[in-house]
Design an enzyme around this catalytic site. Structure first.
Site, PDB file in Angstrom:
ATOM      1  N   HIS A 102       7.245 -26.756   2.474  1.00 13.51           N
ATOM      2  CA  HIS A 102       6.466 -27.904   1.997  1.00 13.51           C
ATOM      3  C   HIS A 102       5.373 -27.465   1.043  1.00 13.51           C
ATOM      4  CE1 HIS A 102       8.271 -30.842   4.811  1.00 13.51           C
ATOM      5  NE2 HIS A 102       8.552 -29.726   5.467  1.00 13.51           N
TER       6      HIS A 102
ATOM      7  N   LYS B   2     -13.803   1.401  -4.128  1.00 12.94           N
ATOM      8  CA  LYS B   2     -14.785   1.795  -3.109  1.00 12.94           C
ATOM      9  C   LYS B   2     -15.901   2.618  -3.742  1.00 12.94           C
ATOM     10  CE  LYS B   2     -11.643   2.602   0.744  1.00 12.94           C
ATOM     11  NZ  LYS B   2     -11.239   3.590   1.719  1.00 12.94           N
TER      12      LYS B   2
ATOM     13  N   GLU C 221       0.846  -1.205   0.000  1.00 12.28           N
ATOM     14  CA  GLU C 221       0.000   0.000   0.000  1.00 12.28           C
ATOM     15  C   GLU C 221       0.882   1.255   0.000  1.00 12.28           C
ATOM     16  OE1 GLU C 221      -4.419   0.555   1.587  1.00 12.28           O
ATOM     17  OE2 GLU C 221      -2.980   0.644   3.220  1.00 12.28           O
TER      18      GLU C 221
HETATM   19  C1  G6Q Z   1      -3.879   2.193   5.799  1.00 18.74           C
HETATM   20  C2  G6Q Z   1      -5.015   2.420   4.966  1.00 18.74           C
HETATM   21  C3  G6Q Z   1      -6.197   1.508   5.210  1.00 18.74           C
HETATM   22  C4  G6Q Z   1      -7.051   1.890   6.396  1.00 18.74           C
HETATM   23  C5  G6Q Z   1      -8.358   1.119   6.329  1.00 18.74           C
HETATM   24  C6  G6Q Z   1      -9.252   1.404   7.490  1.00 18.74           C
HETATM   25  O1  G6Q Z   1      -2.864   2.836   5.764  1.00 18.74           O
HETATM   26  O2  G6Q Z   1      -5.365   3.748   4.993  1.00 18.74           O
HETATM   27  O3  G6Q Z   1      -5.805   0.170   5.355  1.00 18.74           O
HETATM   28  O4  G6Q Z   1      -6.381   1.638   7.582  1.00 18.74           O
HETATM   29  O5  G6Q Z   1      -9.002   1.415   5.138  1.00 18.74           O
HETATM   30  O6  G6Q Z   1      -9.542   2.757   7.562  1.00 18.74           O
HETATM   31  P1  G6Q Z   1     -10.219   3.360   8.829  1.00 18.74           P
HETATM   32  O7  G6Q Z   1      -9.299   3.161   9.972  1.00 18.74           O
HETATM   33  O8  G6Q Z   1     -10.471   4.803   8.521  1.00 18.74           O
HETATM   34  O9  G6Q Z   1     -11.497   2.590   9.031  1.00 18.74           O
END
Ligand code: G6Q
Length: 552
Positions: free
Chosen positions: A383, A511, A352
């Site tokens: 394995h 999203k 990410e």
């Molecule tokens: C991490 C990202 C992502 C985030 C999740 C949850 O660096 O931004 O993994 O943590 O999408 O987001 P919220 O904490 O805002 O629910």
């Protein structure tokens, strides 16, 4: 300046042609001190990087590259609270969450450390109350189960650390991590729980993440159904968020809302109140030791010369394979069972952060960036997929992580484990040449014709790179240092590639489309404007759902 126009990059390109044909077997034979020359120690962590396709010149050039990319300045920018996450206009200060220096950490001139300490104190108090059974549920019973409802950065870190520090954990509380919006996740979890003794932690920096919010609502409905006591929500639901207002609206008691800040990225947040499950599990002292381990790694990263700097060395080796050998992947192979969620955690942390094709100036990068990270517990992977590491057609650099000392209850287990780590590193590096393979088959008395047929399959080319990260024991301090090691490695690579490792715009599009498709799934009309595949899938699903309804 683009990375390819740096003189060190050009020199590395030329140098690569000299190194590519070399076999590590020969490099070891030529230098009896190769291990000493290419290993580093930091506290109780040993990084052996001698089994890499490098020479002394490779390392000099890579370090020159780091200098030309002004890595030292970038490190200071991060620690000094500059808004290096430029696309979100945010500082990157997870390091402040584990800063024990007594020095101010300034963000726009304001010292954030008092707030950091105060919030840590509040959340640790809650954790202590739960683990010491002082925190009582609606019927006056202590908590037996903690359910973390969160996803991505609000789940993977706490889940990984809670598993990793199991030997330090309180064992009369069970921990559950619910992230998937698939109802199976929350429903399967709730099945084994008693509402009166369960504490839900709703962890969401934004408090708008759909998956988390829906799971939290389902948990609250279940709680109300089980207990019939709406006042009980305040004893059974707490929140960790940067959006206090939304948590209040959800019905969380103001006292039970713990704050994080926009300068902490989700995937870098386990050090904040997001670490509440860890705090409950292992308690204040161990949580602070975890922070301390990370703090020491931060200091090392900030001050050690690049030649002796573990995160810098790991990062540069990654660049060497990624950009010169064109390796596509990086395997993370912990041999410690307690690190079984570490590969998943690092997949997010790395991919990410560095899975990006637009550079800091908004241009498309011209060199490849972050590798595909994958991994598994090393022994299980041996394995399962090591075949491809040894004899596949792809170059897969791998990191082995293992503790030199384990519980020591049954020594034989650990010796066998260690023998496997050492053997795999050696086998991947050395391989088995034709003469060796032939000699082995001859020693078995195999007839000549059969031998010739089997021989090609018995040869291992070797020359496969590994780093071995050998630490004393997997205690909280060491774990903190290991996590920080990888966090900084990722940052260094981002600097070399000139990308922002701290945003994640790439997760948005899916999203957005999901929101639109949700409306279509709710409507009786056929799907709207989509490609024929997506429309076909949506309509097929809706017909199936319709039949299911009719069948009821
Ligand atoms: C991490 C990202 C992502 C985030 C999740 C949850 O660096 O931004 O993994 O943590 O999408 O987001 P919220 O904490 O805002 O629910």
């Amino acid at each position: 300046m683009t990375v390819q126009s740096q003189s060190a990059w050009k020199a590395l390109k030329t140098h690569f042609n000299d190194v590519a044909p070399l076999h590590m077997r020969d490099l070891f034979a030529q230098d009896s001190r190769r291990f000493e020359n290419f290993s580093l120690q930091f506290n109780d962590i040993l990084l052996d990087y001698s089994k890499n396709r490098i020479t002394a010149e490779t390392m000099q050039l890579l370090i020159r590259l780091a200098r030309e990319r002004e890595l030292d300045k970038w490190i200071e920018r991060m620690f000094n609270g500059e808004k290096i996450n430029h696309t979100e206009d945010r500082a990157v200060l997870h390091v402040a969450l584990r800063d024990f220096s007594d020095q101010p950490v300034r963000l726009e001139g304001h010292d954030i450390m008092p707030e950091v300490r105060a919030e840590r104190q509040r959340v640790l108090e809650l954790a202590e109350a739960v683990r010491s059974r002082r925190w009582l549920g609606v019927t006056g019973q202590p908590i037996t189960d903690v359910v973390n409802i969160g996803i991505g950065g609000s789940s993977l870190g706490p889940e990984m650390v809670t598993a990793a520090l199991w030997p330090y954990a309180i064992h009369d509380i069970r921990f559950h991590f619910v992230s998937n919006v698939d109802e199976n996740h929350i429903l399967d979890t709730l099945e084994s729980l008693q509402a009166e003794t369960t504490l839900f932690i709703v962890s969401s920096k934004s408090f708008t993440t759909q998956d988390t919010m829906l799971n939290a609502q389902t948990a609250r409905d279940w709680f109300l159904k089980c207990t019939g006591n709406s006042d009980g929500v305040s004893r059974h639901f707490v929140a960790v968020t940067a959006n206090r207002q939304a948590a209040l609206q959800f019905g969380i008691d103001v006292e039970n809302i713990f704050l994080m800040w926009d300068w902490v990225g989700g995937r870098y947040s386990l050090w904040s109140a997001i670490g509440l499950p860890i705090m409950i599990s292992v308690g204040r002292d161990n949580f602070e030791a975890l922070l301390h381990g990370a703090y020491e790694m931060d200091q090392h990263f900030r001050t050690a010369p690049f030649e002796k700097n573990l995160p810098v060395i790991l990062a540069l080796l990654g660049v060497w394979y990624n950009n010169f050998f064109q390796a596509q992947t990086q395997a993370i192979l912990p041999y410690d069972q307690h690190l079984h969620r570490f590969p998943a955690y690092l997949q997010q942390a790395d991919m990410e952060s560095n899975g990006k094709y637009v550079d800091r100036q908004g241009n498309k990068v011209t060199e490849t960036t972050g590798p595909v990270i994958f991994g598994e517990i090393g022994i299980a992977a041996q394995h399962a997929f090591y075949q491809l590491l040894h004899q596949g057609t792809k170059l897969i650099p791998a990191d082995f992580l293992v503790a030199a000392r384990n519980r020591q209850e049954i020594k034989r287990h650990h010796r066998i484990l260690m023998s496997n780590v050492f053997a795999q590193g050696e086998a991947l590096m050395k391989g088995k040449n034709e003469a060796e393979a032939r000699a082995e088959l001859e020693a078995l008395g195999m007839d000549a014709e059969k031998l010739e047929k089997l021989l090609p399959y018995k040869i291992f080319e070797g020359n496969k790179p590994t780093n071995t990260i050998l630490f004393n024991t997997l205690n909280p301090e060491t774990l903190g240092a290991l996590i920080a090691l990888y966090e900084h490695k990722i940052f260094v690579q981002g600097v070399i590639w000139n990308i922002n490792s701290f945003d994640q715009w790439g997760v948005e599009l899916g999203k957005q489309l999901a929101v639109r498709i949700q409306d279509e799934l709710d409507s009786s009309e056929t799907a709207g404007e989509h490609d024929s595949s997506t429309r076909g899938l949506i309509d097929y699903y809706k017909r199936m759902a319709c039949k299911e309804e009719e069948g009821r």
